[in-house]
Scaffold this motif. Structure first.
Motif, mmCIF file in Angstrom:
data_model
loop_
_atom_site.group_PDB
_atom_site.id
_atom_site.type_symbol
_atom_site.label_atom_id
_atom_site.label_comp_id
_atom_site.label_asym_id
_atom_site.label_seq_id
_atom_site.Cartn_x
_atom_site.Cartn_y
_atom_site.Cartn_z
ATOM 1 N N THR A 1 0.875 -1.182 0.000
ATOM 2 C CA THR A 1 0.000 0.000 0.000
ATOM 3 C C THR A 1 0.905 1.223 0.000
ATOM 4 O O THR A 1 1.835 1.305 0.803
ATOM 5 C CB THR A 1 -0.925 0.006 1.231
ATOM 6 N N PHE A 2 0.616 2.162 -0.891
ATOM 7 C CA PHE A 2 1.523 3.289 -1.108
ATOM 8 C C PHE A 2 0.776 4.609 -1.119
ATOM 9 O O PHE A 2 -0.327 4.710 -1.661
ATOM 10 C CB PHE A 2 2.267 3.107 -2.439
ATOM 11 N N TYR A 3 1.415 5.606 -0.550
ATOM 12 C CA TYR A 3 0.899 6.976 -0.544
ATOM 13 C C TYR A 3 1.657 7.744 -1.618
ATOM 14 O O TYR A 3 2.891 7.824 -1.580
ATOM 15 C CB TYR A 3 1.130 7.611 0.827
ATOM 16 N N VAL A 4 0.932 8.307 -2.577
ATOM 17 C CA VAL A 4 1.552 9.079 -3.651
ATOM 18 C C VAL A 4 1.147 10.541 -3.454
ATOM 19 O O VAL A 4 -0.031 10.884 -3.560
ATOM 20 C CB VAL A 4 1.104 8.579 -5.042
ATOM 21 N N ASP A 5 2.102 11.372 -3.147
ATOM 22 C CA ASP A 5 1.827 12.792 -2.900
ATOM 23 C C ASP A 5 1.654 13.527 -4.224
ATOM 24 O O ASP A 5 2.617 13.817 -4.918
ATOM 25 C CB ASP A 5 2.964 13.410 -2.094
ATOM 26 N N LEU A 6 0.399 13.793 -4.571
ATOM 27 C CA LEU A 6 0.102 14.564 -5.783
ATOM 28 C C LEU A 6 -0.241 16.008 -5.458
ATOM 29 O O LEU A 6 -0.436 16.811 -6.371
ATOM 30 C CB LEU A 6 -1.064 13.927 -6.545
ATOM 31 N N ASN A 7 -0.328 16.337 -4.177
ATOM 32 C CA ASN A 7 -0.676 17.697 -3.791
ATOM 33 C C ASN A 7 0.544 18.618 -3.830
ATOM 34 O O ASN A 7 0.496 19.685 -4.431
ATOM 35 C CB ASN A 7 -1.317 17.711 -2.403
ATOM 36 N N THR A 8 1.635 18.200 -3.211
ATOM 37 C CA THR A 8 2.830 19.054 -3.135
ATOM 38 C C THR A 8 3.312 19.522 -4.511
ATOM 39 O O THR A 8 3.652 20.701 -4.665
ATOM 40 C CB THR A 8 3.950 18.339 -2.364
ATOM 41 N N PRO A 9 3.327 18.660 -5.532
ATOM 42 C CA PRO A 9 3.823 19.114 -6.843
ATOM 43 C C PRO A 9 3.004 20.247 -7.474
ATOM 44 O O PRO A 9 3.517 20.945 -8.347
ATOM 45 C CB PRO A 9 3.746 17.860 -7.712
ATOM 46 N N ILE A 10 1.764 20.440 -7.045
ATOM 47 C CA ILE A 10 0.952 21.506 -7.650
ATOM 48 C C ILE A 10 0.932 22.781 -6.797
ATOM 49 O O ILE A 10 0.242 23.736 -7.134
ATOM 50 C CB ILE A 10 -0.490 21.039 -7.951
ATOM 51 N N LEU A 11 1.707 22.788 -5.709
ATOM 52 C CA LEU A 11 1.772 23.973 -4.859
ATOM 53 C C LEU A 11 2.855 24.923 -5.351
ATOM 54 O O LEU A 11 3.908 24.494 -5.822
ATOM 55 C CB LEU A 11 2.055 23.579 -3.407
ATOM 56 N N ASN A 12 2.597 26.199 -5.215
ATOM 57 C CA ASN A 12 3.589 27.228 -5.499
ATOM 58 C C ASN A 12 4.650 27.127 -4.409
ATOM 59 O O ASN A 12 4.326 27.195 -3.220
ATOM 60 C CB ASN A 12 2.922 28.603 -5.497
ATOM 61 N N THR A 13 5.898 26.968 -4.787
ATOM 62 C CA THR A 13 6.958 26.746 -3.802
ATOM 63 C C THR A 13 7.197 27.958 -2.901
ATOM 64 O O THR A 13 7.680 27.806 -1.791
ATOM 65 C CB THR A 13 8.280 26.351 -4.485
ATOM 66 N N LYS A 14 6.829 29.130 -3.365
ATOM 67 C CA LYS A 14 7.033 30.340 -2.551
ATOM 68 C C LYS A 14 5.881 30.587 -1.585
ATOM 69 O O LYS A 14 6.099 31.007 -0.451
ATOM 70 C CB LYS A 14 7.228 31.563 -3.445
ATOM 71 N N THR A 15 4.654 30.323 -2.035
ATOM 72 C CA THR A 15 3.495 30.647 -1.207
ATOM 73 C C THR A 15 2.908 29.443 -0.477
ATOM 74 O O THR A 15 2.194 29.600 0.512
ATOM 75 C CB THR A 15 2.371 31.268 -2.057
#
Length: 172
Positions: free
Chosen positions: A126-140
């Protein structure tokens, strides 16, 4: 097999992006994780006997007012159902994304993902794939609106590019 809500249904080139793997896509627009527990698996999952199951759902549940714990509980149920019917199939949770139009739900999205990740960390295959962090603005630290369609809910092609990169290690 990719199952879940409109983020799966609208990923029109998913099969082309991962052409080395046979992709079965069963996204139901507007669906909630609770509906995947209650209705869909006997019709949209089990008959195909998939070798792997990738799940994206929960965002609509939270938008409808369900708690992060309720979403996590529904994932735990769905995980058990899939594990019982498809004992050898690895299960991948595709983390719930923060959508700009649903900014008021960010805390619940983050908490639901955290609860689900804690559960997954104790399970085999069972695996958790982080798809949220890649779509976040790295500055904000908030979602990059340029990765979304004009509805600020669904990803555009650039958003799916980010998801593709995050998913690639899990589709080898």
């Amino acid at each position: 097999m990719f199952i879940g809500s409109s983020s799966i249904r609208l990923w029109t080139d998913l099969g082309q992006r991962f052409s080395k793997a046979p992709i079965i896509k069963r996204g139901v627009g507007g669906s909630e994780l609770s509906q995947w527990v209650a209705y869909y698996p006997p019709y949209l999952v089990y008959p195909y006997k998939p070798g792997r199951v990738y799940i994206y759902a929960g965002e609509n549940d939270i938008a409808a007012g369900k708690s992060a714990q309720s979403v996590a509980d529904d994932f735990f149920k769905l995980w058990g159902m899939i594990r019982q019917q498809l004992p050898g199939a690895p299960i991948y949770w595709l983390s719930i994304k923060q959508s700009p139009v649903r900014a008021k739900t960010y805390a619940d999205v983050i908490l639901a993902n955290k609860l689900i990740k804690s559960f997954i960390d104790t399970k085999s295959k069972t695996f958790y794939v982080d798809l949220n962090t890649p779509i976040l603005n790295t500055k904000t630290g908030i979602p990059d609106s340029s990765l979304f369609k004009p509805d600020y809910l669904h990803l555009n092609s650039k958003g799916y590019d980010k998801w593709e990169v995050a998913l690639a290690p899990y589709l080898k």
